[in-house]
Design an enzyme around this catalytic site. Structure first.
Site, PDB file in Angstrom:
ATOM      1  N   SER A 144       0.774  -8.989  -7.260  1.00  0.00           N
ATOM      2  CA  SER A 144       0.924  -9.960  -6.173  1.00  0.00           C
ATOM      3  C   SER A 144       2.415 -10.232  -6.063  1.00  0.00           C
ATOM      4  O   SER A 144       3.225  -9.300  -6.128  1.00  0.00           O
ATOM      5  CB  SER A 144       0.088 -11.205  -6.473  1.00  0.00           C
ATOM      6  OG  SER A 144       0.273 -12.184  -5.476  1.00  0.00           O
ATOM      7  N   TYR A 158       3.329  -9.821   4.662  1.00  0.00           N
ATOM      8  CA  TYR A 158       3.540  -9.668   3.213  1.00  0.00           C
ATOM      9  C   TYR A 158       2.962 -10.883   2.472  1.00  0.00           C
ATOM     10  O   TYR A 158       2.241 -10.735   1.481  1.00  0.00           O
ATOM     11  CB  TYR A 158       5.043  -9.513   2.940  1.00  0.00           C
ATOM     12  CG  TYR A 158       5.379  -9.158   1.507  1.00  0.00           C
ATOM     13  CD1 TYR A 158       5.398  -7.831   1.079  1.00  0.00           C
ATOM     14  CD2 TYR A 158       5.685 -10.152   0.573  1.00  0.00           C
ATOM     15  CE1 TYR A 158       5.701  -7.496  -0.236  1.00  0.00           C
ATOM     16  CE2 TYR A 158       5.989  -9.830  -0.740  1.00  0.00           C
ATOM     17  CZ  TYR A 158       6.001  -8.495  -1.145  1.00  0.00           C
ATOM     18  OH  TYR A 158       6.303  -8.183  -2.451  1.00  0.00           O
ATOM     19  N   LYS A 162      -0.165 -10.740  -0.121  1.00  0.00           N
ATOM     20  CA  LYS A 162       0.004 -11.085  -1.544  1.00  0.00           C
ATOM     21  C   LYS A 162      -0.861 -12.290  -1.929  1.00  0.00           C
ATOM     22  O   LYS A 162      -1.336 -12.368  -3.073  1.00  0.00           O
ATOM     23  CB  LYS A 162       1.486 -11.331  -1.851  1.00  0.00           C
ATOM     24  CG  LYS A 162       2.354 -10.073  -1.719  1.00  0.00           C
ATOM     25  CD  LYS A 162       1.927  -8.961  -2.690  1.00  0.00           C
ATOM     26  CE  LYS A 162       2.864  -7.775  -2.677  1.00  0.00           C
ATOM     27  NZ  LYS A 162       2.433  -6.710  -3.591  1.00  0.00           N
ATOM     28  N   THR A 193      14.995  -3.873  -7.954  1.00  0.00           N
ATOM     29  CA  THR A 193      14.374  -2.570  -7.645  1.00  0.00           C
ATOM     30  C   THR A 193      14.906  -2.088  -6.292  1.00  0.00           C
ATOM     31  O   THR A 193      15.521  -2.868  -5.552  1.00  0.00           O
ATOM     32  CB  THR A 193      12.833  -2.697  -7.515  1.00  0.00           C
ATOM     33  OG1 THR A 193      12.555  -3.462  -6.332  1.00  0.00           O
ATOM     34  CG2 THR A 193      12.191  -3.353  -8.721  1.00  0.00           C
TER      35      THR A 193
END
Ligand code: NAP
Length: 254
Positions: A144, A158, A162, A193
């Site tokens: 999540s 989004y 989630k 990331t």
């Protein structure tokens, strides 16, 4: 000393980058046999190559998690290769296009929901069916987000997806607890990331702003999510299920 997942078979989606790649390495370190799934086969191959050099065993599979036939094939290939499935990390996701709710296009909405929510459900569906067939339980962790606990501006699809993952996690934990299938989620804060780098391009001083609002005063590293995921998959978390667990440097405590 034996790893905490010695001999277990673990399927990881989104294994070619970021959190999925780092977590795959930790699954390997703890003795799991890997089934690395990504929409880009070469990216997952690179993750596997590095894990193999450190002594791990595993295979790579190309699959788009939003396509039921590809997900079912991935689980079937896992069983054909290793005979069972013990752990799953349903992590593949996309950020979608940044837009306020009234500017979010239907195609962006549909794509984000298809991968980030329907994709997690399709994976769980196939994984749970296999775990029920085996009869000895299993452990599933879904990705999540902080955006699955609270709202966020500029990504309505989004946030909705989630939140959906957190709900799906709780529902499945209730449904399958009596079969010893534990289902948890991780809710990462800002983790360093490629996805976060893409998102930070849209805001001036994005990293400094995030760091300022974090109680630990830094971004998270993908390995810090991975350690939590692997713990949740292991017998050390044997009485933990139905938990959307923040891995967010304390952000959600504010
Ligand atoms: P990432 O670096 O972009 O990695 C995501 C991986 O999933 C990529 O290899 C991607 O392939 C793959 N993927 C995308 N769509 C897929 C599909 N349909 N089927 C299979 N694989 C697919 O992102 P990340 O930051 O590691 O994110 C991993 C998860 O953490 C996501 O669910 C994300 O929403 C969540 N998350 C991230 C953060 C953060 O700050 N990084 C915070 C909270 C939650 P491509 O590269 O080809 O797209």
């Amino acid at each position: 000393m034996a790893g905490i997942l010695e001999g277990k078979v673990a399927l990881i989606t989104g294994a070619g980058s970021g959190i999925g790649r780092a977590t795959s390495r930790i699954f390997a370190r703890e003795g799991a046999q890997l089934v690395l799934v990504d929409v880009v086969a070469e990216a997952a191959e690179e993750t596997l190559e590095a894990a193999k050099q450190a002594g791990a065993k595993g295979i790579c599979l190309k699959a788009d998690v939003s396509k039921s036939s590809e997900v079912e094939t991935a689980v079937a290939r896992t069983v054909a290769e290793f005979g069972r499935l013990d752990c799953a990390f349903n992590n593949a996701g996309i950020e979608g296009e940044p837009a306020l709710t009234h500017k979010c296009t239907e195609s962006n909405w549909n794509r984000v929901l298809a991968i980030n929510l329907t994709g997690v459900w399709l994976c769980m569906k196939a994984e749970i069916a296999q775990m029920l067939k085996q009869g000895h339980g299993g452990a599933i962790v879904n990705t999540s987000s902080l955006a699955g606990i609270a709202g966020a501006i500029g990504g309505p699809a989004y946030v909705a997806a989630k939140h959906g993952v957190a709900g799906l996690t709780r529902a499945a934990a209730l449904e399958y607890g009596r079969h010893n299938i534990r289902v948890n989620a991780v809710c990462p804060g800002p983790i360093r990331t490629p996805m976060l780098s893409r998102l930070m391009q849209f805001t001036r001083d994005a990293e400094q702003r995030m760091v300022r609002s974090e109680p630990l005063k830094r971004l998270g590293e993908p390995e810090e999510v991975g350690e939590t995921v692997v713990w949740l998959c292991s017998d050390r978390a044997s009485y933990v299920t139905g938990l959307p667990m923040p891995v967010d440097g304390g952000f959600s405590a504010q």
